[in-house]
Design a protein around this motif. Sequence first.
Motif, PDB file in Angstrom:
ATOM      1  N   TYR A  73       0.835  -1.190   0.000  1.00 27.41           N
ATOM      2  CA  TYR A  73       0.000   0.000   0.000  1.00 27.41           C
ATOM      3  C   TYR A  73       0.879   1.253   0.000  1.00 27.41           C
ATOM      4  N   ASN A  74       0.420   2.271  -0.696  1.00 23.19           N
ATOM      5  CA  ASN A  74       0.975   3.604  -0.547  1.00 23.19           C
ATOM      6  C   ASN A  74       0.182   4.276   0.570  1.00 23.19           C
ATOM      7  N   GLN A 113       3.086  11.545   2.594  1.00 26.10           N
ATOM      8  CA  GLN A 113       2.896  10.252   1.949  1.00 26.10           C
ATOM      9  C   GLN A 113       4.164   9.427   2.093  1.00 26.10           C
ATOM     10  N   ASN A 128       5.478   5.718   0.177  1.00 29.12           N
ATOM     11  CA  ASN A 128       5.055   4.657  -0.734  1.00 29.12           C
ATOM     12  C   ASN A 128       5.652   3.317  -0.313  1.00 29.12           C
ATOM     13  N   THR A 132      -4.633   7.207   5.197  1.00 34.79           N
ATOM     14  CA  THR A 132      -5.118   6.687   3.926  1.00 34.79           C
ATOM     15  C   THR A 132      -4.192   5.596   3.405  1.00 34.79           C
ATOM     16  N   GLU A 190      -3.564   3.556  -0.439  1.00 36.21           N
ATOM     17  CA  GLU A 190      -3.890   3.467  -1.866  1.00 36.21           C
ATOM     18  C   GLU A 190      -3.247   2.217  -2.429  1.00 36.21           C
ATOM     19  N   ARG A 226      -3.431   0.138  -6.215  1.00 35.60           N
ATOM     20  CA  ARG A 226      -3.932  -0.089  -7.571  1.00 35.60           C
ATOM     21  C   ARG A 226      -5.156   0.761  -7.868  1.00 35.60           C
ATOM     22  N   GLY A 227      -5.079   2.037  -7.496  1.00 35.68           N
ATOM     23  CA  GLY A 227      -6.128   2.980  -7.836  1.00 35.68           C
ATOM     24  C   GLY A 227      -7.285   3.050  -6.871  1.00 35.68           C
ATOM     25  N   SER A 228      -7.314   2.166  -5.886  1.00 36.24           N
ATOM     26  CA  SER A 228      -8.375   2.197  -4.878  1.00 36.24           C
ATOM     27  C   SER A 228      -7.860   2.890  -3.620  1.00 36.24           C
ATOM     28  N   ASP A 229      -8.689   3.779  -3.097  1.00 42.51           N
ATOM     29  CA  ASP A 229      -8.310   4.558  -1.903  1.00 42.51           C
ATOM     30  C   ASP A 229      -9.140   4.119  -0.704  1.00 42.51           C
ATOM     31  N   TYR A 230      -8.484   4.052   0.436  1.00 40.40           N
ATOM     32  CA  TYR A 230      -9.144   3.671   1.680  1.00 40.40           C
ATOM     33  C   TYR A 230      -8.811   4.710   2.744  1.00 40.40           C
ATOM     34  N   TRP A 231      -9.792   4.987   3.615  1.00 44.32           N
ATOM     35  CA  TRP A 231      -9.643   6.033   4.620  1.00 44.32           C
ATOM     36  C   TRP A 231      -9.996   5.512   6.007  1.00 44.32           C
TER      37      TRP A 231
END
Length: 115
Positions: free
Chosen positions: A32-33, A50, A52, A96, A98, A100-105
């Motif tokens: 995850y980033n 951030q 990565n 957060t 990220e 593969r283009g999906s974001d989670y919070w």
Amino acid sequence: QVQLVESGGGLVQPGGSLRLSCAGSGRIFSMYNMGWYRQAPGKERELVAQINMIHRTNYADSVKGRFTISRNDAKQMAYLQMNSLKPEDTAVYYCTAEFRGSDYWGQGTQVTVSS
């Protein structure tokens, strides 16, 4: 599904320090980033820092030299060490992830800097 839970917020005096923690789930946490955002009352949510998957970091200009983002993939944790806090750092801080283009919070944790 990725779940993120923040902790470590609170009330601190100007010039003080806090360490925020973010506990993540998922077998691929190391991929995850991770990031921290914040939102102050009446303002838009903004990026704070951030990190990565290869531990490269990026910071908002307003926190450079004061905040440090880190991660421990073995513990599935991300951290935000905040030093020399200012009243303008007061906000709800969100962790957060990220992938593969999906974001989670996460749900957010309140940080208040006040004397």
